[in-house]
Design a protein around this motif. Structure first.
Motif, PDB file in Angstrom:
ATOM      1  N   ILE A 153      14.846  -3.729  -0.585  1.00 10.22           N
ATOM      2  CA  ILE A 153      14.260  -3.309   0.691  1.00 10.22           C
ATOM      3  C   ILE A 153      15.149  -3.762   1.853  1.00 10.22           C
ATOM      4  N   GLY A 154      15.609  -5.007   1.796  1.00 10.03           N
ATOM      5  CA  GLY A 154      16.483  -5.528   2.846  1.00 10.03           C
ATOM      6  C   GLY A 154      17.799  -4.770   2.937  1.00 10.03           C
ATOM      7  N   ALA A 155      18.391  -4.479   1.804  1.00  8.51           N
ATOM      8  CA  ALA A 155      19.664  -3.749   1.793  1.00  8.51           C
ATOM      9  C   ALA A 155      19.490  -2.333   2.335  1.00  8.51           C
ATOM     10  N   THR A 156      18.380  -1.695   1.965  1.00  6.73           N
ATOM     11  CA  THR A 156      18.110  -0.340   2.449  1.00  6.73           C
ATOM     12  C   THR A 156      17.897  -0.342   3.959  1.00  6.73           C
ATOM     13  N   ASP A 157      17.121  -1.289   4.444  1.00  6.33           N
ATOM     14  CA  ASP A 157      16.882  -1.381   5.890  1.00  6.33           C
ATOM     15  C   ASP A 157      18.177  -1.637   6.654  1.00  6.33           C
ATOM     16  N   ASP A 158      19.012  -2.511   6.118  1.00  2.64           N
ATOM     17  CA  ASP A 158      20.293  -2.809   6.766  1.00  2.64           C
ATOM     18  C   ASP A 158      21.176  -1.566   6.821  1.00  2.64           C
ATOM     19  N   SER A 159      21.223  -0.827   5.731  1.00  3.30           N
ATOM     20  CA  SER A 159      22.024   0.409   5.702  1.00  3.30           C
ATOM     21  C   SER A 159      21.484   1.433   6.689  1.00  3.30           C
ATOM     22  N   ARG A 160      20.164   1.566   6.731  1.00  2.46           N
ATOM     23  CA  ARG A 160      19.561   2.519   7.679  1.00  2.46           C
ATOM     24  C   ARG A 160      19.876   2.129   9.115  1.00  2.46           C
ATOM     25  N   ASN A 161      19.850   0.844   9.419  1.00  8.84           N
ATOM     26  CA  ASN A 161      20.164   0.383  10.773  1.00  8.84           C
ATOM     27  C   ASN A 161      21.620   0.674  11.135  1.00  8.84           C
ATOM     28  N   HIS A 162      22.545   0.478  10.196  1.00 10.16           N
ATOM     29  CA  HIS A 162      23.953   0.792  10.465  1.00 10.16           C
ATOM     30  C   HIS A 162      24.137   2.281  10.738  1.00 10.16           C
ATOM     31  N   LEU A 163      23.488   3.123   9.944  1.00  8.06           N
ATOM     32  CA  LEU A 163      23.593   4.568  10.168  1.00  8.06           C
ATOM     33  C   LEU A 163      22.976   4.964  11.498  1.00  8.06           C
ATOM     34  N   ARG A 164      21.861   4.344  11.851  1.00 10.17           N
ATOM     35  CA  ARG A 164      21.214   4.644  13.131  1.00 10.17           C
ATOM     36  C   ARG A 164      22.117   4.244  14.297  1.00 10.17           C
ATOM     37  N   ASP A 165      22.755   3.067  14.187  1.00 12.06           N
ATOM     38  CA  ASP A 165      23.677   2.628  15.238  1.00 12.06           C
ATOM     39  C   ASP A 165      24.839   3.610  15.382  1.00 12.06           C
ATOM     40  N   TYR A 166      25.375   4.070  14.255  1.00  8.93           N
ATOM     41  CA  TYR A 166      26.467   5.046  14.295  1.00  8.93           C
ATOM     42  C   TYR A 166      26.005   6.348  14.947  1.00  8.93           C
ATOM     43  N   ALA A 167      24.845   6.825  14.539  1.00  6.60           N
ATOM     44  CA  ALA A 167      24.331   8.086  15.091  1.00  6.60           C
ATOM     45  C   ALA A 167      24.066   7.964  16.584  1.00  6.60           C
ATOM     46  N   ASP A 168      23.570   6.818  17.023  1.00  3.63           N
ATOM     47  CA  ASP A 168      23.310   6.612  18.449  1.00  3.63           C
ATOM     48  C   ASP A 168      24.593   6.569  19.268  1.00  3.63           C
ATOM     49  N   ALA A 169      25.681   6.108  18.648  1.00  5.24           N
ATOM     50  CA  ALA A 169      26.956   5.992  19.358  1.00  5.24           C
ATOM     51  C   ALA A 169      27.788   7.269  19.296  1.00  5.24           C
ATOM     52  N   THR A 170      27.318   8.254  18.568  1.00  7.82           N
ATOM     53  CA  THR A 170      28.075   9.488  18.355  1.00  7.82           C
ATOM     54  C   THR A 170      27.276  10.683  18.863  1.00  7.82           C
ATOM     55  N   ASP A 171      27.931  11.566  19.594  1.00 12.66           N
ATOM     56  CA  ASP A 171      27.239  12.751  20.091  1.00 12.66           C
ATOM     57  C   ASP A 171      26.800  13.670  18.957  1.00 12.66           C
ATOM     58  N   THR A 172      27.685  13.872  18.000  1.00 10.33           N
ATOM     59  CA  THR A 172      27.362  14.719  16.847  1.00 10.33           C
ATOM     60  C   THR A 172      27.794  14.006  15.574  1.00 10.33           C
TER      61      THR A 172
END
Length: 52
Positions: free
Chosen positions: A8-27
């Motif tokens: 669960i922790g690893a999945t949440d951490d991965s999701r947070n990294h992807l969310r940070d990337y998506a927030d920093a990228t227009d597309t």
């Protein structure tokens, strides 16, 4: 710490990294969007497993 908590922790951490990337990228790349969707599904399944 049991393996389910670790997953669960690893999945949440991965999701947070992807969310940070998506927030920093227009597309964000479609692969990132697909990975985020898959991780959301994994998180749902892990939450169900933790509740049983």
């Amino acid at each position: 710490m049991n393996l389910l908590s670790l997953a669960i922790g690893a999945t949440d951490d991965s999701r947070n990294h992807l969310r940070d990337y998506a927030d920093a990228t227009d597309t964000p790349a479609w692969e990132v969007v697909e990975a985020a969707d898959l991780l959301d599904r994994v998180a749902d399944l892990l939450d169900k497993a933790a509740q049983s």
